[in-house]
Enzyme design. Structure first.
Site, short mmCIF file in Angstrom:
data_model
loop_
_atom_site.label_atom_id
_atom_site.label_comp_id
_atom_site.label_asym_id
_atom_site.label_seq_id
_atom_site.Cartn_x
_atom_site.Cartn_y
_atom_site.Cartn_z
N GLU A 1 36.03 22.72 -60.12
CA GLU A 1 36.49 23.85 -60.93
C GLU A 1 37.22 23.37 -62.18
OE1 GLU A 1 38.62 28.22 -60.48
OE2 GLU A 1 38.98 26.71 -58.93
N CYS B 1 33.42 33.58 -49.69
CA CYS B 1 34.71 33.78 -50.34
C CYS B 1 34.61 34.47 -51.70
CB CYS B 1 35.44 32.45 -50.47
SG CYS B 1 35.73 31.67 -48.88
N HIS C 1 39.92 29.85 -58.71
CA HIS C 1 39.60 29.95 -57.28
C HIS C 1 40.56 29.06 -56.50
CE1 HIS C 1 37.25 30.78 -53.76
NE2 HIS C 1 36.95 29.51 -53.60
N HIS D 1 44.45 31.55 -48.41
CA HIS D 1 43.06 31.90 -48.71
C HIS D 1 42.60 33.01 -47.78
CE1 HIS D 1 39.05 31.84 -49.98
NE2 HIS D 1 38.79 30.55 -49.95
N PHE E 1 31.05 29.67 -49.82
CA PHE E 1 30.03 28.93 -49.10
C PHE E 1 28.65 29.45 -49.47
CE2 PHE E 1 32.63 27.58 -45.10
CZ PHE E 1 33.32 26.66 -45.87
N LYS F 1 46.33 31.16 -54.36
CA LYS F 1 46.24 30.71 -52.97
C LYS F 1 47.35 29.74 -52.60
CE LYS F 1 41.22 31.43 -52.77
NZ LYS F 1 41.06 31.84 -54.20
#
Length: 407
Positions: free
Chosen positions: A313, A162, A302, A336, A395, A331
């Site tokens: 985060e 991502c 994010h 996403h 990831f 998002k």
């Protein structure tokens, strides 16, 4: 590396929020999620996503090209054309060998592979399309954009889950700073709305299961968040040496001043619980930009809506900034888009800086105690924005952060 500045001179968008900067900004400012039932996911445990609507690949690209390319390439190629036009550039009117293409894609196009594997599984290898491979592999997106626009400089795709398109933006910036290119077409595209994608993310318990009301499913930083919502889209930026852009009279929309990247080196899926890699990338980007945390006016988080990811985060933002600046989570509205998410967030942050406002985050009702962030809801907030940070984490513990400033 030189210290010359790198300009954003063009933006191209094809997103669930729209396909022009004006439409996208107006949709974002409404502050409502665009998640809805998705016919492509009908019958699955999670059957909703944020979709690009009204996009006609045949009208955009022609019959032959639309048939031989997959949807992620349709969206990416259309966004690239828009970005180049927005930059006031004419393919063929540039030094083609000095124009690069670096785009981010996180995975193969599973829509095509689902179809072709079914034919193979039925014992019909002769029915497998000869175009299945070239239409599906990520690197062909950069190749197709170069072919379409006549860009003969460095050409490749970055894939870091991502963080893929944020990695692409950072690498593109460095190609210009190194003197390798004058212009780089960068960003990313992704269409993960395939049943296999949705099934895998469901089995991993990563997707929100807010079945009764898809519009309320994506809830970054909310205490009741329960997972991400699949989205799709493309965002392409034209990066250009600032002196090159100004010499041709181009509008400079923003400057890419800093880039930081890191690896958690911890787990294939989960982020490091202490946010080690994310913090390293964020601090590195600030150092690269010559900024201090106090210089930053805005953070585009994010913010996926997962329990652990958002908590980590938020903790990182508090450690780095003390009192974090105003934060938004795109998002919550557009879903996403995986490998394209970083580029979409970067483009939206450029728009925020141009409008001197922060668009609201959707579905945020209550934050976790001790992790509260200054996140506008309901309506946009006017703000003096000169320096912004955009986060992208993926990831494999792959992290990338960009620092943008006003020109």
């Amino acid at each position: 590396m030189s210290d010359r500045h790198v300009a954003v001179s063009g933006l191209g968008l094809v997103t669930p929020a729209g396909d022009s900067p004006r439409t996208v900004w107006e949709t974002l400012c409404a502050g409502r999620s665009l998640a809805a039932r998705d016919p492509a996911l009908a019958g699955l445990p999670v059957d909703f996503s944020c979709q690009v609507s009204g996009f006609d690949a045949t009208a955009e690209l022609g019959v032959r090209m639309s048939r031989r390319l997959d949807r992620f390439a349709h969206l990416g190629l259309a966004a690239a054309r828009r970005a180049v036009s927005d930059a006031g550039l004419t393919p063929g009117g540039w030094s083609a060998e000095r124009v690069g293409v670096v785009l981010g894609v996180s995975s193969n196009s599973l829509q095509t592979y689902e179809q072709e594997f079914s034919r193979l599984g039925e014992g019909r290898p002769a029915a497998v399309s000869p175009l299945a491979l070239p239409r599906s592999i990520p690197s062909l997106l950069a190749g197709e954009v170069a072919i379409d626009l006549g860009a003969r400089g460095p050409n490749f795709v970055t894939t870091s889950a991502c963080a893929s398109s944020m990695t692409a933006i950072g690498v593109a910036r460095d190609l210009i700073r190194a003197g390798t290119c004058d212009i780089v077409i960068t960003g990313g595209s992704e269409s993960p709305r395939a049943p296999m994608n949705a099934a895998c993310f469901t089995q991993m318990k990563a997707l929100s299961r807010e079945h009764s009301c898809p519009e309320s499913a994506s809830r970054p930083f909310d205490v009741d968040r329960d997972g991400l919502v699949l989205g799709e889209g493309a965002a392409v930026l034209v990066l250009e040496a600032t002196e090159h852009a100004r010499a041709r009279g181009a509008r400079v929309r923003a400057l890419v001043r800093g880039y930081g990247a890191s690896a958690d080196a911890y787990h294939p899926i989960a982020p490091h619980p202490g946010g080690r890699g994310a913090e390293q990338a964020l601090r590195g980007a600030l150092v690269d930009a010559g900024c201090t945390p106090a210089d930053v006016d805005h953070v585009s988080a994010h913010g996926t809506g997962t329990q652990l990811g958002d908590a980590v985060e938020a903790d990182v933002l508090h450690r780095v900034f003390g009192t974090p600046p105003v934060v938004t989570a795109a998002k919550s509205i557009v879903g996403h888009a995986m490998g394209a998410a970083g580029a979409i967030a970067t483009a939206l942050t450029v728009l925020a800086m141009e409008h001197q406002a922060v668009f609201p985050t959707a579905n945020l009702t209550r934050q976790e105690a001790g992790r509260e962030l200054d996140i506008p809801t309901g309506r946009p907030r006017d703000a003096a924005l000169t320096t912004a940070v955009v986060n992208a984490f993926g990831f494999g513990g792959q992290n990338a952060v960009v620092v943008l400033t006003t020109p």
